[in-house]
Scaffold this active site. Sequence first.
Site, short mmCIF file in Angstrom:
data_model
loop_
_atom_site.label_atom_id
_atom_site.label_comp_id
_atom_site.label_asym_id
_atom_site.label_seq_id
_atom_site.Cartn_x
_atom_site.Cartn_y
_atom_site.Cartn_z
N ASN A 9 0.87 -1.18 0.00
CA ASN A 9 0.00 0.00 0.00
C ASN A 9 0.91 1.23 0.00
OD1 ASN A 9 -1.86 2.02 0.42
ND2 ASN A 9 -2.45 1.36 2.49
N TRP A 10 1.08 1.80 -1.18
CA TRP A 10 2.00 2.95 -1.29
C TRP A 10 1.44 4.22 -0.65
CZ3 TRP A 10 4.10 2.93 -7.06
CH2 TRP A 10 4.87 1.75 -7.24
N LYS A 11 0.13 4.23 -0.40
CA LYS A 11 -0.53 5.44 0.11
C LYS A 11 -0.20 6.63 -0.80
CE LYS A 11 -0.45 3.37 4.65
NZ LYS A 11 -0.43 3.52 6.10
N HIS A 97 -9.84 1.56 4.43
CA HIS A 97 -8.60 1.74 5.19
C HIS A 97 -8.87 2.73 6.34
CE1 HIS A 97 -4.56 2.85 6.31
NE2 HIS A 97 -4.15 1.76 5.70
N GLU A 99 -7.24 5.10 7.48
CA GLU A 99 -6.96 6.51 7.17
C GLU A 99 -8.15 7.14 6.43
OE1 GLU A 99 -3.21 5.75 5.26
OE2 GLU A 99 -2.38 5.19 7.20
N GLU A 169 -6.18 -4.57 10.45
CA GLU A 169 -5.13 -3.58 10.70
C GLU A 169 -5.44 -2.82 11.98
OE1 GLU A 169 -2.99 -2.47 6.75
OE2 GLU A 169 -4.68 -1.13 7.03
N GLY A 175 1.89 2.43 10.84
CA GLY A 175 2.86 3.50 10.70
C GLY A 175 3.53 3.89 12.01
N SER A 215 2.66 -2.01 10.49
CA SER A 215 4.10 -2.15 10.74
C SER A 215 4.64 -3.54 10.42
CB SER A 215 4.45 -1.73 12.16
OG SER A 215 4.11 -0.36 12.36
N GLY A 236 2.45 -0.97 4.39
CA GLY A 236 2.62 0.43 4.02
C GLY A 236 4.09 0.78 3.88
N GLY A 237 4.66 1.35 4.95
CA GLY A 237 6.03 1.86 4.92
C GLY A 237 7.05 0.93 4.27
P1 PGA Z 1 2.34 0.42 7.74
O1 PGA Z 1 0.92 0.65 7.02
O2 PGA Z 1 2.87 -0.88 7.21
O3 PGA Z 1 3.17 1.59 7.36
O4 PGA Z 1 2.07 0.34 9.22
C1 PGA Z 1 0.03 -0.40 6.81
C2 PGA Z 1 -1.25 0.11 6.20
O5 PGA Z 1 -1.71 1.19 6.58
O6 PGA Z 1 -1.83 -0.53 5.30
#
Ligand code: PGA
Length: 253
Positions: A9-11, A97, A99, A169, A175, A215, A236-237
Amino acid sequence: MRKQIAAANWKMNLTFHQGEKLLDNILKADIKMNPHQYTVFAVPFPYLLMTRSEVEEEANYYVAAQNCHHKKNGAYTGEVSAEMLHSLAVSYCIVGHSERREYFGETNAMLAEKINLCLQYFVTPIFCCGEPLAIRESGTQNQFVEAQLKESLFHLPAETMKDIVIAYEPIWAIGTGKTATTQQAQEMHAFIRSKLAGQYGPQLSEEISILYGGSVKANNAGELFACPDVDGGLVGGASLQADDFIQIMRALK
Ligand code: PGA
């Protein structure tokens, strides 16, 4: 065996050229997916076609959108519909998600509409659920996640439910560098599967992939994915670094 999925997930990160380079570096590693293993890249809308053409020759590599609108079409300036994703042969779409729930006010009811539209247009939803820290601390995370499943997914008939991917999640782990322990992840995944079994029967519940997100890193993916009810990760990251994501892909069961 259930589908095991490494989903990036590049966001809202990376320029177009940085994204292309990242994909090139990952594809250069030439990691062959077993038939039950999938790699999915959830990229910003303007990069969907580029990503699709980068991965279309690779077996079990797919492209995903990070969101779609909850209405079918119409006067919604700036929005992207599930039908548009279908017209670009986009295979997956992240729905709900945390966010988007937090910053864009997405409710369980809106997410049910998005799920319906994705399924109508043959885009597989990756449905995100998970509790905030205060709920975890109060010990009511199971009820919280159960309500998310009920209000956004459990209206579906079994024939379409089988096409859903779920991502658990916990918001406190996204994050933050604070991963759920393997025990916390396994417990919640088993709980989600038990709710699926209650609603749709044990056989169908065994077919649905439940990814863990929050994470996931190169150094913890192996132990998380080894949990019996964890079927890969939404990352994500660590999906923004080729070497890290390659190791996460390699950690799939
Ligand atoms: P993260 O994000 O791996 O940076 O914690 C995961 C996500 O939000 O899908």
